[in-house]
Design an enzyme around this catalytic site. Structure first.
Site: not given
Ligand code: BG6
Length: 480
Positions: A138, A168, A206, A225, A230, A330
């Site tokens: 992505k 993911h 986050e 993002d 997600h 964030k």
């Molecule tokens: C990513 C984003 O795809 O996912 C990030 O680009 C984010 O900004 C991250 O922090 C969060 O996923 P994880 O599960 O790896 O903490």
């Protein structure tokens, strides 16, 4: 997968060292990667030896289960080819890779299309013996038009069935458990609709800031993002209809169907149903942290949002009238991620019922994965009094069984299981919904919010009467 190849394009980059190689190393350790030949491909004119050393160091830094001798053996099996992203430069790669192969684009997003076409033109997208697949990271495009252009470029060389668009989150245990829990429990389905559910909140705050990703993030922002991919995937899995089988196409049809049922944003309702913010200086724990605009590489007048919240209304029989709130930012007060479903109030016949929270079902993704049900029970003692109790099922912690998202998805990709990858129409419908928001957000500015806080105040205007955002920061004794 015996005898298969995995080729990582962008093999000297960050994603490879932080996530892909540690995941492959774990699969190797557990015996799942036997016979898999891994080749790194990148523009850097490195020798094979230098690449192996680089990966060994990366494993030491990023693999949670690093073990020196084993890591050395793993690295010694890696191959490396240096070259650029055109068919001519890929000729040595085409000579080396025979039989089945998975090509992983661990590249900056603007290079996805070029790389996919170059692989095809070099003859790598097809083979008479075995299969060929392409994994695309992505973000898939930056809006509807660019996603469509990227689709065309990729489809000029690759059949849709062989393109695996990775998100993911779909490899995370809780995400997969959400589907199992929803569709394998008799008691849930009769309640999973607007007759019983009052709201759904998908919260992914986050504490991290933009980190070392200024160049990417300042062009993306929180909506692109996190939300477009997600959180919208989590939304789909929560709201979709039960599939008749666990078939990849059936699952993906159902996800698209629910995206199509979301009431579109318009220039007029964006203000009412969306909110955006940008962090300013503040404290994360005890640490003072700078404003987004003061982060290295971020322009001092950046208008990029680091916080985004959306309210979806779903116009179908199951969900009409139930708001779905999606929120991520964030530098917020915690990393408490969860999908929280609130059930409607019961008649308050019990003494003290007014102070009791409604039932909630919370699928927690972070900090620890768990499943929580907020229920009501009697307070022990002589009086008839009720209070909330929490039934919690922590997620199993057997390190050799639980897979990280990348481990899971790499396995699926090598085995050809497409159910946890995005079909183009999922991406397309996500952009269709968000394009009007992106257009509206070209004007004006995100609202500032202090680092370490709950986010901007304007997020509250999304809420239906009687709803409140679940707190980002909780204290001991608070409900999950
Ligand atoms: C990513 C984003 O795809 O996912 C990030 O680009 C984010 O900004 C991250 O922090 C969060 O996923 P994880 O599960 O790896 O903490």
């Amino acid at each position: 997968m015996p005898g298969a190849n995995l080729v990582i394009l962008g093999a000297t980059g960050d994603l490879t060292q932080r996530l892909l190689m540690p995941a492959l190393y774990r699969l190797y350790r557990l015996g799942y990667a036997r016979g898999l030949r891994i080749t790194g491909y990148s523009i850097e004119g490195w020798s094979r030896e230098r690449f192996r050393n680089h990966i060994h160091k990366a494993l030491r830094a990023f693999a949670p289960d690093y073990q020196a001798a084993q890591a050395r053996r793993f690295a010694a099996g890696l191959d490396y080819i240096s070259g650029g992203l055109d068919a001519k430069q890929m000729a040595p790669l085409a000579q080396r890779i025979q039989g089945s192969a998975l090509f992983y684009l661990a590249l900056p997003p603007p290079l996805f299309g070029t790389a996919a076409v170059a692989l095809g033109e070099a003859g790598l997208a097809k083979t008479a013996r075995g299969w060929r697949r392409l994994v695309v990271e992505k973000p898939f495009g930056t809006d509807l038009a660019s996603a469509e252009a990227l689709r065309k470029q990729i489809h000029s060389q690759w059949a849709e069935d062989n393109v695996l668009r990775i998100d993911h989150f779909l490899g995370k245990e809780t995400t997969q458990n959400l589907m199992v829990f929803r569709f394998a429990n008799r008691f849930l389905e009769p309640l999973w609709n607007s007759a019983h559910v009052s709201q759904v909140q998908i919260n992914c705050p986050e504490m991290l800031g933009v980190e070392h990703r200024a160049a990417y993030y300042d062009h993306a922002g929180a909506l692109r993002d996190m939300l477009q991919n997600h959180l919208m995937q989590l939304f789909c899995l929560t709201a979709m209809e039960p599939p008749a089988s666990w078939d990849a196409e059936v699952l993906r049809d159902h996800k698209v169907e629910v995206l199509r049922a979301v009431v579109p944003f318009t220039a007029r309702n964006v203000r009412r149903y969306t909110a955006r913010g940008q962090y300013v200086a503040g404290r994360i724990g005890r640490k003072r942290v700078p404003a987004y605009r003061r982060e290295p590489g971020i322009p001092a007048n950046s208008h990029t949002e680091t916080f985004a919240a959306l309210r979806f209304e779903v116009n179908n029989w199951r969900w009409r009238g139930v708001p779905f709130y999606l929120r991520s930012g964030k530098r917020m007060a915690s990393n408490r991620w969860g999908i929280a479903v609130e059930f409607k109030q019961v008649p308050d016949v019990l003494p003290g019922a007014q102070t009791i929270a409604n039932n909630w079902m919370v699928f927690r993704l972070k900090p620890q994965e768990s499943l929580n049900l907020v229920a009501t029970a009697k307070v022990p003692g002589a009086k008839l009094e009720a209070h909330n109790v929490v039934l919690t099922a922590p997620y199993a912690r057997d390190p050799d069984k639980e897979f990280s998202a990348y481990e899971q998805l790499l396995m699926d990709a090598l085995e050809g299981d497409r159910s946890h990858f995005l079909r183009f129409d999922e991406v397309e419908w996500a952009w269709r919904l968000l394009d009007p928001v992106l257009r509206a957000w070209r004007h004006g500015e995100p609202e500032p919010y202090a680092s370490g806080s709950e986010g901007p105040a304007s997020q509250n205007r999304l809420l239906a009467p009687g709803h409140r955002w679940r707190p980002v920061k909780v204290s001991a004794g608070d409900l999950p």
